[in-house]
Design a protein around this motif. Structure first.
Motif, PDB file in Angstrom:
ATOM      1  N   GLY A  17     -11.108  13.744 -75.493  1.00 50.95           N
ATOM      2  CA  GLY A  17     -11.578  12.457 -74.966  1.00 50.95           C
ATOM      3  C   GLY A  17     -13.069  12.317 -75.193  1.00 50.95           C
ATOM      4  O   GLY A  17     -13.840  12.090 -74.266  1.00 50.95           O
ATOM      5  N   CYS A  18     -13.468  12.437 -76.471  1.00 46.17           N
ATOM      6  CA  CYS A  18     -14.910  12.567 -76.793  1.00 46.17           C
ATOM      7  C   CYS A  18     -15.707  11.296 -76.520  1.00 46.17           C
ATOM      8  O   CYS A  18     -16.928  11.369 -76.344  1.00 46.17           O
ATOM      9  N   VAL A  56     -20.923  12.288 -76.553  1.00 47.39           N
ATOM     10  CA  VAL A  56     -22.044  12.865 -75.814  1.00 47.39           C
ATOM     11  C   VAL A  56     -21.805  14.347 -75.475  1.00 47.39           C
ATOM     12  O   VAL A  56     -22.720  15.168 -75.621  1.00 47.39           O
ATOM     13  N   LEU A  57     -20.572  14.690 -75.065  1.00 48.13           N
ATOM     14  CA  LEU A  57     -20.317  16.097 -74.697  1.00 48.13           C
ATOM     15  C   LEU A  57     -20.087  16.964 -75.938  1.00 48.13           C
ATOM     16  O   LEU A  57     -20.379  18.158 -75.929  1.00 48.13           O
ATOM     17  N   ASP A 108     -10.078  11.873 -79.523  1.00 46.65           N
ATOM     18  CA  ASP A 108      -9.918  10.851 -78.482  1.00 46.65           C
ATOM     19  C   ASP A 108      -8.710  10.006 -78.870  1.00 46.65           C
ATOM     20  O   ASP A 108      -8.377   9.903 -80.044  1.00 46.65           O
ATOM     21  N   VAL A 109      -8.113   9.395 -77.886  1.00 48.36           N
ATOM     22  CA  VAL A 109      -6.976   8.527 -78.192  1.00 48.36           C
ATOM     23  C   VAL A 109      -7.449   7.224 -78.851  1.00 48.36           C
ATOM     24  O   VAL A 109      -6.689   6.555 -79.541  1.00 48.36           O
ATOM     25  N   ASN A 131      -3.136  10.964 -79.302  1.00 51.63           N
ATOM     26  CA  ASN A 131      -2.915  11.252 -77.882  1.00 51.63           C
ATOM     27  C   ASN A 131      -3.134  12.739 -77.571  1.00 51.63           C
ATOM     28  O   ASN A 131      -2.555  13.610 -78.225  1.00 51.63           O
ATOM     29  N   PHE A 189     -13.171  18.500 -71.055  1.00 50.23           N
ATOM     30  CA  PHE A 189     -12.538  17.182 -70.882  1.00 50.23           C
ATOM     31  C   PHE A 189     -13.165  16.477 -69.688  1.00 50.23           C
ATOM     32  O   PHE A 189     -13.043  16.945 -68.561  1.00 50.23           O
ATOM     33  N   ASN A 190     -13.883  15.399 -69.961  1.00 48.54           N
ATOM     34  CA  ASN A 190     -14.331  14.510 -68.899  1.00 48.54           C
ATOM     35  C   ASN A 190     -13.226  13.474 -68.792  1.00 48.54           C
ATOM     36  O   ASN A 190     -13.213  12.474 -69.516  1.00 48.54           O
ATOM     37  N   ALA A 191     -12.269  13.735 -67.920  1.00 54.19           N
ATOM     38  CA  ALA A 191     -11.015  12.971 -67.910  1.00 54.19           C
ATOM     39  C   ALA A 191     -11.201  11.580 -67.312  1.00 54.19           C
ATOM     40  O   ALA A 191     -12.072  11.381 -66.466  1.00 54.19           O
ATOM     41  N   PRO A 192     -10.362  10.612 -67.754  1.00 53.37           N
ATOM     42  CA  PRO A 192     -10.403   9.296 -67.096  1.00 53.37           C
ATOM     43  C   PRO A 192      -9.996   9.465 -65.630  1.00 53.37           C
ATOM     44  O   PRO A 192      -8.986  10.098 -65.353  1.00 53.37           O
ATOM     45  N   TRP A 193     -10.800   8.918 -64.716  1.00 56.95           N
ATOM     46  CA  TRP A 193     -10.608   9.271 -63.308  1.00 56.95           C
ATOM     47  C   TRP A 193     -10.283   8.094 -62.394  1.00 56.95           C
ATOM     48  O   TRP A 193     -10.233   8.242 -61.183  1.00 56.95           O
ATOM     49  N   ILE A 249      -8.982   1.917 -71.138  1.00 59.91           N
ATOM     50  CA  ILE A 249      -8.418   3.210 -71.563  1.00 59.91           C
ATOM     51  C   ILE A 249      -9.431   4.320 -71.301  1.00 59.91           C
ATOM     52  O   ILE A 249      -9.067   5.451 -70.986  1.00 59.91           O
ATOM     53  N   SER A 250     -10.729   3.982 -71.390  1.00 57.48           N
ATOM     54  CA  SER A 250     -11.785   4.980 -71.204  1.00 57.48           C
ATOM     55  C   SER A 250     -11.768   5.594 -69.813  1.00 57.48           C
ATOM     56  O   SER A 250     -12.092   6.762 -69.640  1.00 57.48           O
ATOM     57  N   LEU A 251     -11.449   4.798 -68.822  1.00 54.01           N
ATOM     58  CA  LEU A 251     -11.613   5.278 -67.451  1.00 54.01           C
ATOM     59  C   LEU A 251     -10.340   5.295 -66.629  1.00 54.01           C
ATOM     60  O   LEU A 251     -10.262   5.997 -65.626  1.00 54.01           O
ATOM     61  N   THR A 278      -2.110  11.024 -67.615  1.00 44.48           N
ATOM     62  CA  THR A 278      -2.853  11.677 -68.707  1.00 44.48           C
ATOM     63  C   THR A 278      -3.381  13.031 -68.268  1.00 44.48           C
ATOM     64  O   THR A 278      -3.207  14.033 -68.976  1.00 44.48           O
TER      65      THR A 278
HETATM   66  C1  LIG Z   1     -14.293   9.415 -68.810  1.00 45.56           C
HETATM   67  S1  LIG Z   1     -14.194   9.108 -70.519  1.00 45.56           S
HETATM   68  C2  LIG Z   1     -15.208  10.423 -71.142  1.00 45.56           C
HETATM   69  C3  LIG Z   1     -15.839  10.103 -72.475  1.00 45.56           C
HETATM   70  C4  LIG Z   1     -16.904  11.097 -72.926  1.00 45.56           C
HETATM   71  N1  LIG Z   1     -16.357  12.418 -73.089  1.00 45.56           N
HETATM   72  C5  LIG Z   1     -18.039  11.119 -71.915  1.00 45.56           C
HETATM   73  O1  LIG Z   1     -18.163  12.099 -71.195  1.00 45.56           O
HETATM   74  O2  LIG Z   1     -18.771  10.129 -71.854  1.00 45.56           O
HETATM   75  C6  LIG Z   1     -12.527   9.641 -70.912  1.00 45.56           C
HETATM   76  C7  LIG Z   1     -12.200   9.618 -72.391  1.00 45.56           C
HETATM   77  O3  LIG Z   1     -10.853  10.078 -72.561  1.00 45.56           O
HETATM   78  C8  LIG Z   1     -10.226   9.286 -73.539  1.00 45.56           C
HETATM   79  N2  LIG Z   1      -8.764   9.341 -73.318  1.00 45.56           N
HETATM   80  C9  LIG Z   1      -8.031   8.635 -72.417  1.00 45.56           C
HETATM   81  N3  LIG Z   1      -6.736   8.935 -72.553  1.00 45.56           N
HETATM   82  C10 LIG Z   1      -6.645   9.848 -73.561  1.00 45.56           C
HETATM   83  C11 LIG Z   1      -5.551  10.507 -74.191  1.00 45.56           C
HETATM   84  N4  LIG Z   1      -4.293  10.300 -73.804  1.00 45.56           N
HETATM   85  N5  LIG Z   1      -5.813  11.358 -75.226  1.00 45.56           N
HETATM   86  C12 LIG Z   1      -7.102  11.569 -75.639  1.00 45.56           C
HETATM   87  N6  LIG Z   1      -8.173  10.942 -75.081  1.00 45.56           N
HETATM   88  C13 LIG Z   1      -7.948  10.104 -74.056  1.00 45.56           C
HETATM   89  C14 LIG Z   1     -10.812   7.898 -73.352  1.00 45.56           C
HETATM   90  O4  LIG Z   1     -10.658   7.089 -74.496  1.00 45.56           O
HETATM   91  C15 LIG Z   1     -12.268   8.229 -73.027  1.00 45.56           C
HETATM   92  O5  LIG Z   1     -13.054   8.268 -74.175  1.00 45.56           O
END
Ligand SMILES: C[S@@+](CC[C@H](N)C(=O)[O-])C[C@H]1O[C@@H](n2cnc3c(N)ncnc32)[C@H](O)[C@@H]1O
Length: 362
Positions: A189-190, A194-195, A214-215, A248, A263-267, A278-280, A287
């Motif tokens: 989930g890049c 940044v990470l 990233d997806v 995915n 992984f900075n996961a969507p929260w 999708i980002s958050l 997921t």
């Molecule tokens: C909270 S953001 C973190 C982005 C970045 N790593 C940062 O720290 O700014 C979560 C990231 O996970 C990605 N994501 C969401 N669902 C995903 C999935 N099923 N597979 C891969 N990446 C996913 C999103 O597109 C988003 O870029």
């Protein structure tokens, strides 16, 4: 709606899935160039009757036309939501053809949400989307933890919170002591990258191989752009980072195993309403659940996970992540957290957690 192709002057051009709302394969296509570009009424009637106008000419003329269409479209009854996306330019090999001066955006196909089209495949890109992407990429986001700025495309999360990247920097740097030389790292989930870059910079002495995925193709494109600049400016060694094709979770990595997964996961536990969500947003935490379930298969025996989450959807959501991690054979080695202001109306503050995790060997 998935992507589809249209014939433009006898050649197939793809309308990316991201821009298909209100459009379909049987939309009549006409090109407007030279004098025809000044025939605003004709262009507008073509659009109003559901046609797609492929425009080409000086950028000032295209912008004037756009203003005209925007103004006239407000009078349309019933209102057409898609009329602006029907005004398109042709793009190929990262170049928007027929715009003078020419517009070149590296990784344009990915920025348009398409992961696997050939670079020379012609695309139809709405002029409004192109301008919005140009505006997004013109903005530089300062990241204190990196000591420089990075960029992000449309719909990609921007690294606004210095506190969050600061926590990740500490957690990633702490892994130096237990990672091997040439460590294989994965940034899941890049987003903007940044990470990915933080890992490449912080672990530089170990000569790591940092993989990013990233997806969203818009996110892999943003990461590629930032990685290329960092390499050009000598901020990271060439070939430190490999950005994978978007997909995915672990789909893009095959059977590969890593010494460190970040992984900075969507929260936000909420439905996905728009592409930017999708980002958050992670509806029903599906997921993060699938990530934690599959992750152990991709982690070396002594490997480490650096996982970020937040209590935006309540402490219960955080507790559930920790419970799932434990059930999937992981244990928290160290927890870092910070309270940060959000940019959302409903919840002004949230606590960000960054956990270092390893396998539970007991
Ligand atoms: C909270 S953001 C973190 C982005 C970045 N790593 C940062 O720290 O700014 C979560 C990231 O996970 C990605 N994501 C969401 N669902 C995903 C999935 N099923 N597979 C891969 N990446 C996913 C999103 O597109 C988003 O870029």
């Amino acid at each position: 709606m998935p992507q589809f192709s249209l014939k433009v002057d006898g050649e197939e051009a793809v309308v990316p899935a991201k821009f298909t709302e209100g459009l379909h394969e049987s939309c009549p296509v006409r090109t407007f160039v030279g004098r025809d570009l000044a025939r605003y009424d004709r262009i507008f009637s073509h659009l109003a009757s559901g046609g797609i106008a492929v425009i080409s000419g000086p950028v000032t003329a295209l912008n004037k036309l756009l203003v005209y269409v925007q103004r006239r479209s407000t009078d349309l009854k019933p209102r057409s939501e898609s009329i602006l996306s029907q005004l398109v330019v042709l793009a190929r090999n990262d170049n928007c053809e027929g715009i003078d001066p020419p517009v070149r955006i590296p990784y344009l196909h990915e920025f348009c949400g398409e992961a696997s089209l050939a670079k020379d495949q012609a695309l139809l890109v709405p002029l409004t989307a192109l301008r919005s992407l140009q505006d997004a990429l013109a903005q530089k986001w300062q990241v204190d933890a990196l000591g420089t700025w990075i960029v992000a495309g449309d719909d990609v999360i921007t690294p606004k919170s210095q506190e969050t990247t600061g926590l990740f920097r500490e957690a990633i740097a702490a892994q130096k002591l237990c990672l091997p030389r040439g460590a294989q790292v994965l940034d899941m989930g890049c987003g903007s990258g940044v990470l990915t870059l933080l890992a490449a910079v912080s672990l530089e002495d170990l000569k790591p191989k940092v993989n990013a995925t990233d997806v969203m193709p818009e996110a892999t494109a943003s990461t590629r752009l930032n990685v290329a600049r960092f390499a050009d400016e000598g901020l990271i060694a060439p070939n430190t980072v490999q950005v994978l094709t978007a997909g995915n979770l672990f789909d893009p990595v095959g059977d590969a195993c890593f010494d460190l997964i970040i992984f900075n996961a969507p929260w936000v536990v909420a439905p996905v309403g728009s592409r930017a969500d999708i980002s958050l947003n992670d509806p029903k935490q599906k997921t993060i659940a699938r990530f934690l379930e599959e992750m152990p298969r991709h982690l070396e025996r002594e490997g480490r996970l650096v996982l970020g989450y937040a209590d935006n959807s309540g402490q219960g959501a955080v507790d559930r992540v920790l419970e799932m991690a434990e059930n999937d054979g992981l244990r928290v080695l160290k927890e870092r957290s910070v309270r940060v202001q959000t940019h959302r109306k409903k919840r002004k503050w949230q606590r960000i957690y960054v956990w270092e995790m390893g396998r539970n060997v007991d």
